[in-house]
Design a protein around this motif. Structure first.
Motif, PDB file in Angstrom:
ATOM      1  N   GLU A 345      10.427  -0.317  -9.284  1.00 44.90           N
ATOM      2  CA  GLU A 345      10.839  -1.428 -10.347  1.00 44.90           C
ATOM      3  C   GLU A 345       9.401  -1.767 -10.929  1.00 44.90           C
ATOM      4  OE1 GLU A 345      12.080  -4.354  -7.935  1.00 44.90           O
ATOM      5  OE2 GLU A 345      14.265  -3.633  -8.008  1.00 44.90           O
ATOM      6  N   LYS A 360       6.409   1.433  -2.551  1.00 46.54           N
ATOM      7  CA  LYS A 360       6.640   1.314  -1.218  1.00 46.54           C
ATOM      8  C   LYS A 360       7.914   1.961  -0.961  1.00 46.54           C
ATOM      9  CE  LYS A 360       5.657  -1.933   2.378  1.00 46.54           C
ATOM     10  NZ  LYS A 360       5.486  -3.212   2.548  1.00 46.54           N
ATOM     11  N   ASN A 363      11.679  -0.409   2.510  1.00 49.17           N
ATOM     12  CA  ASN A 363      11.644  -1.649   2.819  1.00 49.17           C
ATOM     13  C   ASN A 363      11.728  -2.152   4.041  1.00 49.17           C
ATOM     14  OD1 ASN A 363      14.198  -2.251   3.378  1.00 49.17           O
ATOM     15  ND2 ASN A 363      14.946  -2.220   1.260  1.00 49.17           N
ATOM     16  N   ALA A 388      14.335  -7.680   2.683  1.00 50.28           N
ATOM     17  CA  ALA A 388      13.671  -7.081   1.613  1.00 50.28           C
ATOM     18  C   ALA A 388      13.044  -7.961   0.776  1.00 50.28           C
ATOM     19  CB  ALA A 388      14.572  -5.985   1.153  1.00 50.28           C
ATOM     20  N   ALA A 389      14.073  -8.982   0.198  1.00 52.88           N
ATOM     21  CA  ALA A 389      13.611  -9.741  -0.833  1.00 52.88           C
ATOM     22  C   ALA A 389      12.201 -10.797  -0.254  1.00 52.88           C
ATOM     23  CB  ALA A 389      14.399 -10.813  -1.477  1.00 52.88           C
ATOM     24  N   GLU A 391      10.289 -10.017   1.999  1.00 51.08           N
ATOM     25  CA  GLU A 391       9.077  -9.045   2.082  1.00 51.08           C
ATOM     26  C   GLU A 391       8.303  -8.964   0.692  1.00 51.08           C
ATOM     27  OE1 GLU A 391       9.931  -4.903   2.246  1.00 51.08           O
ATOM     28  OE2 GLU A 391       8.164  -4.433   3.415  1.00 51.08           O
ATOM     29  N   LYS A 392       9.107  -8.912  -0.200  1.00 51.60           N
ATOM     30  CA  LYS A 392       8.481  -8.577  -1.688  1.00 51.60           C
ATOM     31  C   LYS A 392       7.899 -10.007  -2.171  1.00 51.60           C
ATOM     32  CE  LYS A 392      10.780  -5.489  -4.390  1.00 51.60           C
ATOM     33  NZ  LYS A 392      12.007  -5.111  -5.170  1.00 51.60           N
ATOM     34  N   PRO A 395       4.102 -10.669   0.582  1.00 58.91           N
ATOM     35  CA  PRO A 395       3.932  -9.363   1.295  1.00 58.91           C
ATOM     36  C   PRO A 395       3.017  -9.268   2.519  1.00 58.91           C
ATOM     37  CG  PRO A 395       2.809  -9.633  -0.938  1.00 58.91           C
ATOM     38  CD  PRO A 395       3.398 -10.922  -0.292  1.00 58.91           C
ATOM     39  N   GLU A 398       3.460  -6.526   5.904  1.00 54.52           N
ATOM     40  CA  GLU A 398       3.419  -5.268   5.363  1.00 54.52           C
ATOM     41  C   GLU A 398       3.659  -3.841   6.583  1.00 54.52           C
ATOM     42  OE1 GLU A 398       1.344  -4.283   1.649  1.00 54.52           O
ATOM     43  OE2 GLU A 398       0.451  -2.752   2.800  1.00 54.52           O
TER      44      GLU A 398
END
Lengths: 450, 276
Positions: A345, A360, A363, A388-389, A391-392, A395, A398
């Motif tokens: 993205e 990355k 996820n 996953a969201a 983590e985005k 961050p 990681e």
């Protein structure tokens, strides 16, 4: 001296050609059985076999050509091999070969090769334990044959469709293999070429064991436990093969185990449970492959080291990568070019075709799945997407260290001919869908107006 | 109980919902989103030259898991706690309360079904135009399971409404129920599973499926679409745990149905004693 020797050779050769004769076997012909014809023939002769069924368990102990006219059937008695080739330079063409013995330890095959330089082409082998068995037989050509094993046996009780043991320089071209244990099995077989074959409904479509310097190209492997299994082998080159729909709990498009310095280019891996599985693979390169719509694109143990992925297309895989162990030293780009990932993205401000933000690959959910396979049950759940969201957005955690630092913005153009899209459209699904669209509208209108 | 009365109430309920903007709005939103998923799933597949039926349907499944419970819960909750005394008026009629309950749920189900089938029909046309129809059995299973999911959450919404009694509280409870089953429950189980030992964690995760209708629907739909292999190793464990793929599917669907009937029974029980 040299001239004399050449002269003698020429005379022998010419004599051989002059002597070469064509014998006919069949009802109303001079020889009623193929065995009689073989006994009567001299090296260099051709035996033309007319349509009909003939006893098998033949032994070719001199240089002969067996040529079928209108697909005669050579039927073994259910013991041993249907045709055993002991001499060099034989040709077997246009026969139907069936009903071999059933002893794995005796290499009971449709055609058992003990000598090199033979040509086996356009035969149909069926009801055989092994299809064609190369027993220390080098430099043979096997082309255009159809091999169908014994579907009623368990996979472990069947033999290989094409089984090469301790031989080099064989060429396997455009054969079709199904219902055997492995489609093509090569053990201690170096410098072989496997091209344009199709193996489906077997255990491993192509299986290398301790076989170095092999090439396989333009083959198609579908509905197998694994398309190709490359084990304990070095310098295998695979190009333009298709690995489609190899599905099962431990099914793979390509399985690598203890392999070194392999090169995979322009292969198509679509719809497999796992497209590429890598355990203890070293120094191998994957370039310009199309890896699409697999449940899991890559599954690797951290024992896989020094491998590189460059200019591959990863499209719509449920999960791009599962690493078992902490992380690998895989290089995800080469020469400044990474891979195309359909989930990427990022953006590309300087418009050089390479995304400015590293991709990355895993996820957090996919990373955890590598360590706790059981949470795979949460596939497509809002909870896994929330992870996953999160983590985005934050961050801080990681976890995965697998990054493609030069992700491509557009898929790599591949010089591949794609599987044709289906033209036949089911009428029933369309009609059902249409009904499903129209009925609610009608009910809704009825509800409103009544 | 009289089926004629139930049918009459159901038909009334359905007509009420066709006249409200809710059903129309939901139907259009669902249709637009599923059409978008189908279009981009099937058309962009041309980029690489293969059809991606499972992926498209799985994305539709994702949409279903978010939207259908939300829609069903709110509709269930709101229709039992109407403003201006409409429900009270209905309860004042000479009909049994169970008949009202079943009738209303039937009518609600019809409206949700109409709205979702419209979207599935639109998406189905796009998909069937771009595939050979090979995966349509999976698609049909997805539609059927979606309707079952709608029924379960309608029942839950009804129960919530009967417990809550007022419209605002019912709406709040419904939203909480949605959040709990769609998101929180799985995260909670996952969190607990991480601290447990392997065996216990497996048992927890697979047993926990039966505690969440959204999970059961998701798992059985994915099995219908891609087989148990789609879950990787977890799929193999699940099949072993449930005693076979077919038996497992039957078990999941039976449990899902039970999850629809139980809240209705509870709601009926409460409603019988309730002083309206």
């Amino acid at each position: 001296m040299m001239v004399v020797r050449l002269g003698i050779a020429a005379v022998v050769l010419v004599a051989g050609i002059l002597e070469a004769d064509t014998l006919s076997a069949g009802a109303g012909r001079r020889y009623h059985s193929v065995r009689e014809a073989i006994a009567a023939a001299v090296p260099g002769d051709t035996i033309r076999i007319e349509a009909g069924t003939y006893a098998g368990n033949l032994v070719l102990d001199k240089r002969l050509t067996l040529e079928g006219v209108a697909k005669p059937v050579i039927r073994g008695d259910g013991r041993g091999s249907v045709i055993a080739v002991l001499a060099e330079g034989c040709t077997i063409r246009g026969l139907v070969i069936e009903h071999s013995g059933g002893m794995l330890v005796h290499e009971d095959s449709g055609i058992l090769l003990h000598a090199g330089g033979n040509r086996i082409e356009n035969n149909e082998l069926r009801d055989v334990l092994f299809g064609v068995y190369f027993f220390g037989a080098s430099n043979n050509i096997l082309a255009g044959n159809t091999i169908r094993g014994r579907a009623w046996l368990d996979a472990g009780e069947r033999g290989g469709g094409i089984h090469i043991y301790n031989a080099t320089g064989n060429t396997i071209l455009a054969n079709v293999i199904t219902d055997t244990r492995d489609g093509m099995y090569l053990q201690y077989a170096n410098h072989s070429v496997v091209r344009g074959n199709r193996a489906y409904g077997v255990r491993y479509g192509l299986h290398y064991m301790y076989s170095d310097d092999n090439t396989f190209e333009d083959n198609s492997f579908s509905h197998n436990v694994a398309g190709a299994a490359i084990m304990y082998s070095r310098r295998i080159v695979l190009r333009r093969n298709r690995f489609v729909h190899n599905r099962g709990f431990s099914s793979f498009g390509i399985l690598f185990q203890e392999a070194e310095n392999c090169i995979a280019e322009e292969n198509v891996l679509v719809g497999n449970a796992v497209a590429i599985f890598m355990e203890a693979v070293r120094g191998s390169t994957f370039r310009k492959n199309l890896i699409a719509a697999n449940d899991n694109a890559l599954k690797m143990f951290s024992s896989a080291s020094g491998n590189a992925f460059e200019a591959n297309n990863f499209i719509d895989n449920l999960s791009p990568l599962e690493v078992i162990g902490r992380s690998t030293d895989t290089r995800w780009s080469g020469l400044g070019r990474g891979n195309y990932w359909s989930d990427y993205e990022g953006y590309d401000l300087n418009a050089d075709g390479i995304g400015d933000v590293p991709f990355k690959i895993q996820n957090v959910f996919q990373h955890l799945e590598g360590q706790y396979p059981r949470i795979g049950i949460y596939l497509y759940s809002p909870a896994s997407q929330a992870l996953a969201a999160a983590e985005k957005a934050f961050p801080v955690f990681e976890i995965s260290r697998e990054f493609d630092r030069q992700p491509l913005m557009k898929p790599v153009a591949l010089g591949l001919t794609m599987p044709e899209r289906p033209r036949r459209r089911g009428f029933f699904p369309l009609a059902a869908s249409f009904a499903m669209l129209v009925t609610p509208v009608w009910l809704y209108r009825k509800g409103r107006t009544s | 109980m009289d089926w004629i009365i139930i049918r009459a109430i159901a038909s009334l309920e359905f007509r009420i919902h066709t006249r409200s903007r809710w059903t129309l709005l939901f139907g259009l939103v669902f249709a637009a989103l599923s059409l978008g998923i189908a279009y981009f799933g099937m058309i962009t597949a041309g980029l690489v030259g293969f059809q991606n039926f499972t992926r498209t349907s799985a994305s539709l499944l994702n949409l279903v898991i978010y939207l259908v419970p939300l829609m069903s819960l709110t509709m269930g909750a709101l229709s039992f706690t109407t403003e201006h005394g409409a429900v009270e008026l209905l309860f004042a009629q000479p009909v049994e309360r169970n008949e009202i309950l079943l009738g209303k749920v039937g009518g609600l189900f019809a409206s949700v079904a109409v709205a979702t089938c419209f979207g599935f029909g639109a998406a189905g046309i796009v998909i069937s135009l771009n595939s050979d129809g090979g995966g349509m059995a999976g698609y049909a299973a997805l539609v059927a399971l979606t309707l079952l999911l709608a029924f379960v959450f309608l029942a839950l919404g009804t129960m919530v409404a009967v417990i809550a009694r007022t419209r605002t509280r019912a709406f709040g409870y419904a939203l909480f129920t949605w959040f709990f089953f769609v998101l929180f429950y799985d995260l909670l189980v996952m969190g607990i599973a991480f601290v447990l030992k392997e065996r216990a964690a497996n048992v927890l995760i697979f047993l926990s499926l039966f505690g969440n209708p959204a999970d059961m629907m998701r798992v059985s739909a994915l099995i219908a679409l891609g087989g148990t292999t789609i879950f990787g190793a977890a799929g193999a464990l699940l099949v072993k745990f449930l005693g076979g793929a077919v038996a497992g599917c039957v078990l999941l669907i039976a449990a899902l149905t039970a999850w629809g009937i139980a809240p209705l029974a509870v709601a009926g029980h409460i409603l019988k004693k309730q002083d309206i």
